[in-house]
Write an enzyme that holds these catalytic residues in place. Structure first.
Site, short mmCIF file in Angstrom:
data_model
loop_
_atom_site.label_atom_id
_atom_site.label_comp_id
_atom_site.label_asym_id
_atom_site.label_seq_id
_atom_site.Cartn_x
_atom_site.Cartn_y
_atom_site.Cartn_z
N MET A 1 0.83 -1.20 0.00
CA MET A 1 0.00 0.00 0.00
C MET A 1 0.88 1.27 0.00
O MET A 1 0.42 2.36 0.33
CB MET A 1 -0.95 -0.01 1.20
CG MET A 1 -1.91 -1.20 1.12
SD MET A 1 -3.46 -0.95 1.98
CE MET A 1 -2.88 -0.78 3.65
N LEU B 1 6.70 3.21 1.39
CA LEU B 1 7.62 2.07 1.49
C LEU B 1 8.72 2.29 2.52
O LEU B 1 9.18 3.40 2.74
CB LEU B 1 8.24 1.79 0.12
CG LEU B 1 7.25 1.47 -1.01
CD1 LEU B 1 8.01 1.15 -2.29
CD2 LEU B 1 6.32 0.31 -0.64
N HIS C 1 9.26 -3.48 3.29
CA HIS C 1 8.83 -3.73 1.90
C HIS C 1 10.03 -4.10 1.03
O HIS C 1 9.96 -5.01 0.20
CB HIS C 1 8.19 -2.47 1.32
CG HIS C 1 6.93 -2.01 2.00
ND1 HIS C 1 6.86 -0.84 2.70
CD2 HIS C 1 5.70 -2.57 2.10
CE1 HIS C 1 5.63 -0.68 3.18
NE2 HIS C 1 4.91 -1.73 2.84
P1 AMP Z 1 1.54 -2.94 3.47
O1 AMP Z 1 2.08 -1.92 2.51
O2 AMP Z 1 1.59 -2.51 4.89
O3 AMP Z 1 0.20 -3.47 3.03
O4 AMP Z 1 2.53 -4.17 3.39
C1 AMP Z 1 2.87 -4.78 2.18
C2 AMP Z 1 3.64 -6.04 2.48
O5 AMP Z 1 4.82 -5.71 3.21
C3 AMP Z 1 2.86 -7.03 3.34
O6 AMP Z 1 3.11 -8.35 2.88
C4 AMP Z 1 3.44 -6.81 4.70
O7 AMP Z 1 3.34 -7.93 5.55
C5 AMP Z 1 4.89 -6.51 4.37
N1 AMP Z 1 5.50 -5.77 5.47
C6 AMP Z 1 5.01 -4.66 6.10
N2 AMP Z 1 5.83 -4.30 7.10
C7 AMP Z 1 6.85 -5.21 7.13
C8 AMP Z 1 8.00 -5.39 7.96
N3 AMP Z 1 8.27 -4.58 8.97
N4 AMP Z 1 8.81 -6.44 7.70
C9 AMP Z 1 8.54 -7.29 6.67
N5 AMP Z 1 7.47 -7.17 5.85
C10 AMP Z 1 6.63 -6.15 6.08
#
Ligand code: AMP
Length: 283
Positions: free
Chosen positions: A30, A33, A37
């Protein structure tokens, strides 16, 4: 890096890649970044000839309209970070592109069973249906070979695993779950951290400390007081916890009495001011 805004452009690119026998690793996000990410992108680059990242703030997964309205947007910086990290393609669809039939969309009900009744399923009604809706659509458009998600969203990983099974996509898409990336003080990286005030940012690390304390104090037998202590510690540090739970790592069934054998995960969700933070730790 190529940027696509329509599903049509994305499909053409994917078809060309498939004809050339090039595997694609996909990282849905989303935006806003951070290194969490980018760690998924790194895993995708290591295992695939091509990498695809999507940035789409999905309205159907927000149960709180204010949370959607205030979701951080750092698009120029995101594009720059992805370019520097060597991402092959970025998909940047509009809401109309993802939901051409309008909002609310007509989507199937995904049978998530027990998963939708506990933890974030219980506290964020409709959230996981929205997640399935958008990921299902993205996967149909992107047709990746490999999908990369973060353990930071532990329950979401289980939901997507179930989605792949429900849709039969598990036959041709492999899900890879990557470890949670943390700041130097332990706070799990999250786009929502950008919304914390400097004081809240300082307090926020308490979630990590409580999860670590649970892991250090874990014992056979009754776990209720361990959970209660963690919740009251969070409250004392200014949080409003939704839950702090110790659950079976394979099913998310809450565990009250531990036999010392079942694999466990501790999961927490708590508000700090207006911002809801989640984190988890495998025990
Ligand atoms: P989001 O943009 O928050 O929807 O996250 C996109 C992807 O990044 C999802 O698969 C999340 O689980 C992963 N993600 C978010 N934060 C982290 C983090 N701190 N460590 C690893 N992966 C993450």
């Amino acid at each position: 890096m190529i940027i696509f805004k329509t599903a049509g452009e994305l499909r053409t690119w994917r078809r060309d890649a498939a004809e050339k026998g090039l595997q694609t690793g996909f990282v849905p996000t989303m935006g806003a970044l951070h290194d969490g990410h980018l760690s998924l992108l790194k895993a995708a680059s290591a295992g695939n000839a091509l990498t695809l990242v999507s940035i789409f703030v999905n309205p159907t997964q927000f149960n709180d309209p204010a949370d959607y309205a205030k979701y951080p947007n750092t698009l120029d910086r995101d594009i720059d970070l992805l370019e520097k990290a060597g991402c092959t393609a970025l998909f940047l669809p509009s809401v109309e592109e993802m939901y051409p039939e309008g909002l609310p969309p007509s989507a199937p009900h995904y049978e998530l069973g027990f998963l939708e009744t506990v933890l974030d399923g219980a506290y964020r009604p409709g959230h996981f249906q929205g997640v399935c809706m958008v990921v299902h659509r993205l996967l149909k458009m992107a047709e990746p070979d490999n999908l990369y998600m973060g353990q930071k969203d532990y329950q979401q990983c289980m939901v997507i695993d179930r989605l792949l099974e429900l849709t039969g996509m598990n036959g041709h898409i492999s899900l890879h779950i990557c470890p949670t990336q943390r700041e130097s003080d332990g706070l799990a990286m999250s786009s929502r951290n950008l919304r914390l005030s400097p004081e809240e940012r300082h307090q926020a690390t308490a979630i990590y400390r409580e999860l670590k304390a649970i892991r250090e104090q874990l014992h056979r037998g009754d776990l209720i007081s361990l959970k209660q202590k963690a919740a009251s510690n969070l409250e004392a540090q200014g949080f409003r916890p939704d839950y702090i739970e110790i659950a079976d790592a394979r099913t998310l069934q809450p565990v009250g009495e531990w036999d010392g054998k079942r694999p466990l995960v501790a999961l927490a969700a708590a508000f700090l001011g207006e911002v809801r933070l989640i984190d988890n730790m495998i025990m």
